[in-house]
Scaffold this active site. Structure first.
Site, PDB file in Angstrom:
ATOM      1  N   THR A   1      10.521   7.724  -4.941  1.00  0.00           N
ATOM      2  CA  THR A   1       9.680   7.648  -6.139  1.00  0.00           C
ATOM      3  C   THR A   1       9.651   8.987  -6.867  1.00  0.00           C
ATOM      4  O   THR A   1       9.680   9.035  -8.101  1.00  0.00           O
ATOM      5  CB  THR A   1       8.250   7.213  -5.767  1.00  0.00           C
ATOM      6  OG1 THR A   1       8.304   5.966  -5.064  1.00  0.00           O
ATOM      7  CG2 THR A   1       7.388   7.054  -7.008  1.00  0.00           C
TER       8      THR A   1
ATOM      9  N   ARG B   1       6.438  12.944   3.004  1.00  0.00           N
ATOM     10  CA  ARG B   1       5.141  12.291   2.786  1.00  0.00           C
ATOM     11  C   ARG B   1       4.208  12.553   3.953  1.00  0.00           C
ATOM     12  O   ARG B   1       3.012  12.840   3.758  1.00  0.00           O
ATOM     13  CB  ARG B   1       5.325  10.784   2.594  1.00  0.00           C
ATOM     14  CG  ARG B   1       3.995  10.044   2.367  1.00  0.00           C
ATOM     15  CD  ARG B   1       4.226   8.556   2.295  1.00  0.00           C
ATOM     16  NE  ARG B   1       5.032   8.201   1.133  1.00  0.00           N
ATOM     17  CZ  ARG B   1       5.716   7.068   1.010  1.00  0.00           C
ATOM     18  NH1 ARG B   1       5.711   6.190   1.997  1.00  0.00           N
ATOM     19  NH2 ARG B   1       6.398   6.809  -0.088  1.00  0.00           N
TER      20      ARG B   1
ATOM     21  N   ASP C   1      10.175  -0.432  -7.079  1.00  0.00           N
ATOM     22  CA  ASP C   1      10.057  -0.016  -5.684  1.00  0.00           C
ATOM     23  C   ASP C   1      10.163  -1.244  -4.776  1.00  0.00           C
ATOM     24  O   ASP C   1       9.724  -2.330  -5.133  1.00  0.00           O
ATOM     25  CB  ASP C   1       8.720   0.690  -5.468  1.00  0.00           C
ATOM     26  CG  ASP C   1       8.701   1.507  -4.180  1.00  0.00           C
ATOM     27  OD1 ASP C   1       9.783   1.723  -3.599  1.00  0.00           O
ATOM     28  OD2 ASP C   1       7.609   1.925  -3.759  1.00  0.00           O
TER      29      ASP C   1
END
Length: 316
Positions: free
Chosen positions: A51, A203, A95
């Site tokens: 992303t 992340r 996504d």
């Protein structure tokens, strides 16, 4: 003040050097030719930056971007709504693109290839096909399940990039930059400790940094050091290499119940009370990466490295 952990330019994006180098060339070429950038597909495990790369591409290309979740595209009308509402030269980011309903996926083929969608109007015996001309667009798809994408869809992407796991050094650099952007004071040893517990995933690294910072703020500690990291991880049940509780229980079961013998997936599943899908997709991958377990046609068993891990971590 809102914290910012997602980067917006290539200079701040760490790792994935071949992909970012290719994207820079594609963006430069598209600008030179005054055309939209080719359709792009990113695939790989979650949390590696798919992303973020889409956002960077949009910013570097000076294009508007809209975000869509693949599983939300269930009907032909969903696709028509997306394309009828975009501005010229918009980037559409889908996504988990593998989650699009397969019955409507074929509408994307002509959209991506010829900038048109053929819409069937009427009922059996009185059908008409209306060709809908689309505005210029670029489609960026992201998926964690590349094998679930059909070949016709894959073939319509001009570039397919596979994101790979990061090194501990790259993760440490990401943590350092994230801390600086958010005015978080942290020393080098604490950065390294978080990096080595982040499962090679940006992340997770950023999430751990946020949680450790929460503990530092709660303790009125201005600088994050190894002690606050250690204390935070104890509360969060984060173990060396970034293993979490179910993975540790899995390892302990292989060691205490089966010793060094192979065990079937069914037997392990019945003992630890996790379904086989969770074991295969969530528990085992990291254990295999660090060679804490081994798999064969006879089943799974703990390795000496796995036993050493349990001993050195004082888990047995």
């Amino acid at each position: 003040m809102r914290q910012e952990f997602r980067v917006e330019q290539f200079e701040d994006f760490i790792g994935q050097h071949k992909i970012t180098s290719t994207l820079k060339v594609m963006i430069s070429s598209a600008k030179h030719q005054s055309r939209p950038i080719d359709h792009i597909l990113f695939y790989g495990p979650p949390g590696l930056g798919k992303t973020s790369l889409a956002k960077i591409i949009a910013k570097q290309s000076d294009k508007n971007i809209i975000y869509v979740q693949g599983p939300m595209i269930e009907k032909k009308s969903d696709i028509l709504t997306i394309f009828s509402s975009i501005q010229d030269n918009t980037i559409i980011f889908i996504d988990e693109i593998h989650g699009i309903n397969k019955n409507v996926e074929e509408l994307l083929y002509s959209a991506m290839e010829d900038n048109v969608i053929d819409v069937v109007l009427g009922v059996d015996g009185d059908k008409k096909i209306m060709r809908m001309k689309l505005k210029n667009f670029s489609l960026i798809g992201a998926t964690t399940k590349f094998n679930l994408l059909s070949k016709p869809l894959k073939d319509r992407f001009g570039y397919i990039g596979k994101l790979i796991n990061y090194t501990d050094e790259e993760i440490a650099e990401i943590i350092k930059k994230s801390a600086a952007r958010n005015d978080i004071e942290i020393d080098e040893e604490a950065i390294y400790n978080i990096a080595t517990h982040s499962r090679q995933t940006p992340r997770i690294a950023n999430n751990l940094l946020k949680r450790v910072n929460d503990f530092a703020i709660h303790s009125n500690q201005k600088m994050i050091d190894k002690n606050i990291v250690k204390r935070s991880f104890e509360y969060l049940d984060i173990y060396p290499y970034g293993l979490y509780y179910p993975q540790v229980e899995y390892l302990k079961t292989l060691h205490t119940v089966f010793n060094k013998k192979f065990a079937s997936l069914d037997a392990i599943s019945s003992i630890i009370k996790d379904d086989k899908g969770s074991i295969l997709n969530e528990i085992e991958p990291l254990l295999l990466i660090y060679k804490l377990i081994e798999k064969s046609p006879r089943g799974r068993r703990i390795t000496q490295a796995g036993i050493d891990y349990l001993v050195s971590s004082k888990l047995i």
